[in-house]
Each structure stands twice: as C-alpha cells, then as structure tokens.
Design a protein around this motif. Sequence first.
Motif, PDB file in Angstrom:
ATOM      1  N   MET A 157       0.853  -1.069   0.098  1.00 16.13           N
ATOM      2  CA  MET A 157       0.164  -0.004  -0.076  1.00 16.13           C
ATOM      3  C   MET A 157       0.735   1.209  -0.017  1.00 16.13           C
ATOM      4  SD  MET A 157      -3.303   0.923   2.435  1.00 16.13           S
ATOM      5  CE  MET A 157      -3.364  -0.654   3.195  1.00 16.13           C
ATOM      6  N   SER A 158       0.633   2.434  -0.776  1.00 18.71           N
ATOM      7  CA  SER A 158       1.407   3.464  -0.897  1.00 18.71           C
ATOM      8  C   SER A 158       1.332   4.147   0.610  1.00 18.71           C
ATOM      9  CB  SER A 158       0.766   4.517  -1.917  1.00 18.71           C
ATOM     10  OG  SER A 158      -0.207   5.181  -1.645  1.00 18.71           O
ATOM     11  N   GLU A 159       2.377   4.935   0.765  1.00 15.99           N
ATOM     12  CA  GLU A 159       2.236   5.789   2.015  1.00 15.99           C
ATOM     13  C   GLU A 159       1.147   6.442   2.246  1.00 15.99           C
ATOM     14  OE1 GLU A 159       4.769   5.277   4.642  1.00 15.99           O
ATOM     15  OE2 GLU A 159       5.248   3.774   3.041  1.00 15.99           O
ATOM     16  N   ILE A 160       0.675   7.280   0.902  1.00 19.16           N
ATOM     17  CA  ILE A 160      -0.709   8.176   1.454  1.00 19.16           C
ATOM     18  C   ILE A 160      -1.689   7.335   1.685  1.00 19.16           C
ATOM     19  CG2 ILE A 160      -1.843   9.869   0.408  1.00 19.16           C
ATOM     20  CD1 ILE A 160       0.858  10.780   0.800  1.00 19.16           C
ATOM     21  N   LYS A 161      -1.908   6.298   1.115  1.00 20.22           N
ATOM     22  CA  LYS A 161      -3.031   5.475   1.049  1.00 20.22           C
ATOM     23  C   LYS A 161      -3.239   4.860   2.627  1.00 20.22           C
ATOM     24  CE  LYS A 161      -5.337   1.658  -1.226  1.00 20.22           C
ATOM     25  NZ  LYS A 161      -5.235   0.382  -2.186  1.00 20.22           N
ATOM     26  N   LYS A 162      -2.101   4.594   3.267  1.00 22.04           N
ATOM     27  CA  LYS A 162      -2.075   4.161   4.631  1.00 22.04           C
ATOM     28  C   LYS A 162      -2.593   5.256   5.461  1.00 22.04           C
ATOM     29  CE  LYS A 162       2.102   1.251   4.294  1.00 22.04           C
ATOM     30  NZ  LYS A 162       3.589   1.709   4.453  1.00 22.04           N
ATOM     31  N   LEU A 163      -2.506   6.657   5.002  1.00 23.32           N
ATOM     32  CA  LEU A 163      -3.027   7.622   6.088  1.00 23.32           C
ATOM     33  C   LEU A 163      -4.425   7.755   5.868  1.00 23.32           C
ATOM     34  CD1 LEU A 163      -0.407  10.398   5.010  1.00 23.32           C
ATOM     35  CD2 LEU A 163      -0.135   9.014   7.154  1.00 23.32           C
ATOM     36  N   VAL A 164      -5.205   7.168   4.915  1.00 24.03           N
ATOM     37  CA  VAL A 164      -6.658   7.393   4.813  1.00 24.03           C
ATOM     38  C   VAL A 164      -7.239   6.713   5.675  1.00 24.03           C
ATOM     39  CG1 VAL A 164      -8.573   7.458   3.061  1.00 24.03           C
ATOM     40  CG2 VAL A 164      -6.257   7.959   2.286  1.00 24.03           C
ATOM     41  N   ARG A 165      -8.441   7.425   6.486  1.00 28.37           N
ATOM     42  CA  ARG A 165      -9.207   6.498   7.381  1.00 28.37           C
ATOM     43  C   ARG A 165      -9.868   5.241   6.669  1.00 28.37           C
ATOM     44  NH1 ARG A 165     -13.593  10.507   9.202  1.00 28.37           N
ATOM     45  NH2 ARG A 165     -14.449   8.596  10.504  1.00 28.37           N
TER      46      ARG A 165
ATOM     47  N   ILE B  57     -13.282   5.430   4.913  1.00 23.65           N
ATOM     48  CA  ILE B  57     -13.239   6.166   3.710  1.00 23.65           C
ATOM     49  C   ILE B  57     -12.602   5.356   2.629  1.00 23.65           C
ATOM     50  CG2 ILE B  57     -12.368   8.566   2.787  1.00 23.65           C
ATOM     51  CD1 ILE B  57     -14.329   9.084   4.943  1.00 23.65           C
ATOM     52  N   LEU B  58     -11.574   4.660   3.051  1.00 24.19           N
ATOM     53  CA  LEU B  58     -11.208   3.778   1.601  1.00 24.19           C
ATOM     54  C   LEU B  58     -12.167   2.748   1.403  1.00 24.19           C
ATOM     55  CD1 LEU B  58      -7.387   2.680   2.648  1.00 24.19           C
ATOM     56  CD2 LEU B  58      -8.138   4.190   0.824  1.00 24.19           C
TER      57      LEU B  58
ATOM     58  N   LEU C 249     -12.970  18.699   4.209  1.00 19.54           N
ATOM     59  CA  LEU C 249     -12.986  17.302   3.649  1.00 19.54           C
ATOM     60  C   LEU C 249     -11.417  16.667   3.768  1.00 19.54           C
ATOM     61  CD1 LEU C 249     -14.550  17.957   0.261  1.00 19.54           C
ATOM     62  CD2 LEU C 249     -15.381  16.577   2.192  1.00 19.54           C
ATOM     63  N   LEU C 250     -10.524  17.519   3.896  1.00 18.38           N
ATOM     64  CA  LEU C 250      -9.196  16.511   4.154  1.00 18.38           C
ATOM     65  C   LEU C 250      -9.152  16.146   5.735  1.00 18.38           C
ATOM     66  CD1 LEU C 250      -6.823  19.248   2.342  1.00 18.38           C
ATOM     67  CD2 LEU C 250      -7.123  16.907   1.792  1.00 18.38           C
ATOM     68  N   ILE C 251      -9.621  16.988   6.514  1.00 17.17           N
ATOM     69  CA  ILE C 251      -9.583  16.404   7.960  1.00 17.17           C
ATOM     70  C   ILE C 251     -10.380  15.470   8.156  1.00 17.17           C
ATOM     71  CG2 ILE C 251     -10.345  17.035  10.353  1.00 17.17           C
ATOM     72  CD1 ILE C 251      -9.524  20.011   9.889  1.00 17.17           C
ATOM     73  N   ARG C 252     -11.682  15.415   7.486  1.00 15.93           N
ATOM     74  CA  ARG C 252     -12.556  14.039   7.698  1.00 15.93           C
ATOM     75  C   ARG C 252     -12.015  12.760   6.961  1.00 15.93           C
ATOM     76  NH1 ARG C 252     -18.193  14.868   5.743  1.00 15.93           N
ATOM     77  NH2 ARG C 252     -17.732  17.010   4.964  1.00 15.93           N
ATOM     78  N   ALA C 253     -11.270  12.994   5.779  1.00 16.56           N
ATOM     79  CA  ALA C 253     -10.680  11.986   5.233  1.00 16.56           C
ATOM     80  C   ALA C 253      -9.344  11.144   5.892  1.00 16.56           C
ATOM     81  CB  ALA C 253     -10.269  12.258   3.635  1.00 16.56           C
ATOM     82  N   PHE C 254      -8.756  11.994   6.583  1.00 23.72           N
ATOM     83  CA  PHE C 254      -7.304  11.631   6.923  1.00 23.72           C
ATOM     84  C   PHE C 254      -7.335  11.465   8.408  1.00 23.72           C
ATOM     85  CE2 PHE C 254      -6.499  13.064   2.797  1.00 23.72           C
ATOM     86  CZ  PHE C 254      -5.562  12.065   2.317  1.00 23.72           C
TER      87      PHE C 254
ATOM     88  N   ASP D 128      -9.052  12.171  -5.646  1.00 25.43           N
ATOM     89  CA  ASP D 128     -10.049  10.949  -5.710  1.00 25.43           C
ATOM     90  C   ASP D 128     -10.737  10.761  -4.440  1.00 25.43           C
ATOM     91  OD1 ASP D 128      -9.596  10.814  -8.360  1.00 25.43           O
ATOM     92  OD2 ASP D 128      -8.437   8.774  -8.255  1.00 25.43           O
ATOM     93  N   ILE D 129      -9.946  10.622  -3.392  1.00 26.99           N
ATOM     94  CA  ILE D 129     -10.478  10.377  -1.882  1.00 26.99           C
ATOM     95  C   ILE D 129     -11.247  11.859  -1.743  1.00 26.99           C
ATOM     96  CG2 ILE D 129      -9.873  10.797   0.318  1.00 26.99           C
ATOM     97  CD1 ILE D 129      -9.154   7.980  -0.576  1.00 26.99           C
ATOM     98  N   MET D 130     -10.944  12.816  -1.952  1.00 32.63           N
ATOM     99  CA  MET D 130     -11.976  14.126  -1.832  1.00 32.63           C
ATOM    100  C   MET D 130     -13.084  13.918  -2.699  1.00 32.63           C
ATOM    101  SD  MET D 130      -9.830  17.540  -1.054  1.00 32.63           S
ATOM    102  CE  MET D 130      -8.312  17.300  -2.126  1.00 32.63           C
ATOM    103  N   ASN D 131     -13.029  13.578  -4.153  1.00 28.79           N
ATOM    104  CA  ASN D 131     -14.151  13.589  -4.870  1.00 28.79           C
ATOM    105  C   ASN D 131     -15.140  12.300  -4.096  1.00 28.79           C
ATOM    106  OD1 ASN D 131     -14.033  15.240  -6.852  1.00 28.79           O
ATOM    107  ND2 ASN D 131     -12.471  14.171  -8.029  1.00 28.79           N
ATOM    108  N   LYS D 132     -14.637  11.410  -3.493  1.00 28.72           N
ATOM    109  CA  LYS D 132     -15.316  10.443  -3.001  1.00 28.72           C
ATOM    110  C   LYS D 132     -16.330  10.729  -2.079  1.00 28.72           C
ATOM    111  CE  LYS D 132     -14.456   5.500  -1.455  1.00 28.72           C
ATOM    112  NZ  LYS D 132     -13.206   4.675  -1.219  1.00 28.72           N
ATOM    113  N   ILE D 133     -15.706  11.713  -1.137  1.00 31.13           N
ATOM    114  CA  ILE D 133     -16.696  11.984   0.057  1.00 31.13           C
ATOM    115  C   ILE D 133     -17.185  13.090   0.207  1.00 31.13           C
ATOM    116  CG2 ILE D 133     -15.060  10.470   1.705  1.00 31.13           C
ATOM    117  CD1 ILE D 133     -13.970  13.161   2.660  1.00 31.13           C
ATOM    118  N   LYS D 134     -17.056  14.146  -1.156  1.00 35.24           N
ATOM    119  CA  LYS D 134     -17.625  15.462  -1.170  1.00 35.24           C
ATOM    120  C   LYS D 134     -19.341  15.112  -1.358  1.00 35.24           C
ATOM    121  CE  LYS D 134     -17.508  16.261  -6.044  1.00 35.24           C
ATOM    122  NZ  LYS D 134     -18.832  16.772  -6.297  1.00 35.24           N
ATOM    123  N   PRO D 135     -20.003  16.270  -0.970  1.00 36.74           N
ATOM    124  CA  PRO D 135     -21.830  16.175  -1.444  1.00 36.74           C
ATOM    125  C   PRO D 135     -21.594  15.975  -2.916  1.00 36.74           C
ATOM    126  CG  PRO D 135     -21.286  17.983   0.075  1.00 36.74           C
ATOM    127  CD  PRO D 135     -19.527  17.306  -0.112  1.00 36.74           C
ATOM    128  N   PRO D 136     -22.236  15.374  -3.650  1.00 35.20           N
ATOM    129  CA  PRO D 136     -22.296  15.281  -5.041  1.00 35.20           C
ATOM    130  C   PRO D 136     -22.274  16.509  -5.626  1.00 35.20           C
ATOM    131  CG  PRO D 136     -24.031  13.762  -3.893  1.00 35.20           C
ATOM    132  CD  PRO D 136     -23.459  14.514  -2.908  1.00 35.20           C
TER     133      PRO D 136
END
Length: 347
Positions: free
Chosen positions: A1-9, A12-13, A86-91, A229-237
Amino acid sequence: MSEIKKLVRENILNLKPYSSARDEYSGQAGIFLDANENSLGSTINENVNRYPDPYQRKVKDKISAIKGIPSENIFLGNGSDEVIDLLIRAFCYPGKDEIIIMPPTYGMYSVSAEINNVGIKEVFLTSEYDMDVDKVLASVTDKTKLIFICSPNNPTGNCLKNEDIKRVINTFNGLVILDEAYIDFSEKKSFLKSLLTYPNLVIMQTFSKAWGLAGIRLGMAFADKFIIDIMNKIKPPYNVNELTQKKAIEALNNLELKNRMVDILLKERELLEKQLTKFDFVEKVYPTDSNFILVKTLNANKIYDYLVNKSIIVRNRSNISLCLNCLRITVGTKEENKLLIEALENY
Ligand SMILES: Cc1ncc(COP(=O)(O)O)c(C=O)c1O
C-alpha cells in the motif's frame, strides 16, 4: 500500500460513494428523466433546473490551462473551507488523530478540526512570524496526519520561507496542506510548479481574494490524483453549484482583469504601508505579501472603536497570540484608503 493510502481512514477507503444521476449518465444530448428535476425549466431567468456537473470539468479545464496542472490533479470545493473540512474528515480519526497548525494563522483549520473532534497541536510562529521548523517536526507523533502551512499567512501577511516549507514536506510522512489563498499578491512563486514531485502535498488556492469572487464560494485544491480522488469520493455530490461554475468560467476568461486588479491593489498597498508608518501610534507595519497589512499600534482596541465610529471597519486581532495591539487592514480602493488615512490623521 502506498504511504499516502495508509494515511486515509479505513472507512473512507472502503466507502462506496453516492452515485448521482449525472455520475451514471454524463452525456450532453438526450431527454433527461433521471434526476427528478423540473423538466419545464427554472422559476428564475437562468437555466438552472438541471443539476450541475458534479466534477466541474469545464471549470477545471480552464484552471488547468492557466495553472499548468492536469485537471485530474484539481479539486474544487465550496470555498477552501470545504477543502479543509474534507481533508480533515478523510485523514483524521475523530477522537484519536491530530493536526499541527502554526498560530497566529487562519482560524478555520482549528475550527474544522474541533468540529470533527480531531486534536490540534499548536506550534507558534516565531516573533518574526517565521516557522519554527525544528519545533514543528519535533511535535509530530504517530497521531499527526496533517500539517497546515499558510503562506502568505493570515493574519500576519508574510510568506513563510521556502526552505522551511520544503523541509516540512520532505520530512513529514503525513500530508502537508499549503494554503496559498493570497499567493497572487506575493512576489514569491507558488509551490504549484513542484506540486507533482511531492505526493504528500496539497496546495489550496481560492477565487475569494485576487479573483474578487468571495460571494460565489469556490476554492481549489491541487494534489496527487490519489488525494483528489479521495476528496471526490466524500464530497457532497453537487458541492459546486451551476451559477458558480458559470461565473468561474467567465472569470477565468478574464485573467487580464484579475491581473490588473492585483496590480492596482499592490500599488495601493505600497502607498498605505508608507502612510501608516508615519503615525506615532503605529509601532510597526509588518511586511506583507497579501492584500492586507498587519499593523502594531499602541492601543488597538481604542483605534478600532474610533474607526468603527467613523464607519471604517478593520479587523482587531489584538486578542490573538503574538498579535497584541495589532489591527489587520485590508487594502481598499484608492478612495477608501484615503478616507482611512484621513480618519487616522484625526485620531
Ligand atoms: C488563509 C485563508 N485560507 C482560506 C480562506 C477561505 O477561503 P474561501 O473563501 O475559499 O473559503 C481564507 C479567508 O479569509 C484565508 O484567509
């Protein structure tokens, strides 16, 4: 898993995002009976009966051409404030993780963290408003997910040093959010050119300042595609409405006007700086890379009240740390600045 992927909740993943009508069919022509809109039209003189493009493709293509960043590395939010949230919520796991901020700085980083029950570690800027890099890096723990750097910084106005910013990005294993809301007013270059060499860097910019569009609420984030892509995934549509998208395109076609306004504001800023320096109740006019000036006075509360009485509203920053007796003054029009200086001459 990439380093950044490991940081995501993890939740959310694993999230299966909401799929909107426009996600499932995004062609242009056709009879659209898929989104429960009003097929007859709008009740106002604008064509807004249809939901907007959830990914704001036309706006991003324009931004991409101007900034030289691929569209897939751009996220648009309902102001930069939405990006921060969104960044705070994703990570950051609520009740567990934390962010680092460097006060005095923009207030929404800590407010968003508090709303999300995320810890806040404060590493104050030095008395010269520079970053204390050693202290920042020493404050990192395995709970630290995000470091917010604001440059040019609000309310101090100055850019932080490039080498300090680079050291944090290169050393910290989490995400560095570099807020460049005021970068158009600075002689220093944006970090955008080197964005894609840093997988852990998110750069935020906004239409609220130099572009003169605070009222339409549009903020930009630039980052590695994985983070976008992570931000797009969790934003209101439909987080950026149709009118905002339209007006943003209009503005982006008018880049020259933005640049001309910046030039005018910079000239006014220089004049204002000179004029403010001469008052004996002004202790220091801080150097600025922004469209505002931080001024240390002998008695900020008294001057603030005096100006309010004359219907001139500045921001009293006196009660925040390292800003005792400081007023933050936005550069106004030539006429507004003249009235401010005249009022201060009579203080
Ligand atoms: C440093 C900084 N970042 C972000 C913002 C908010 O930007 P937006 O209007 O895009 O939400 C502000 C607004 O004052 C700001 O000072």
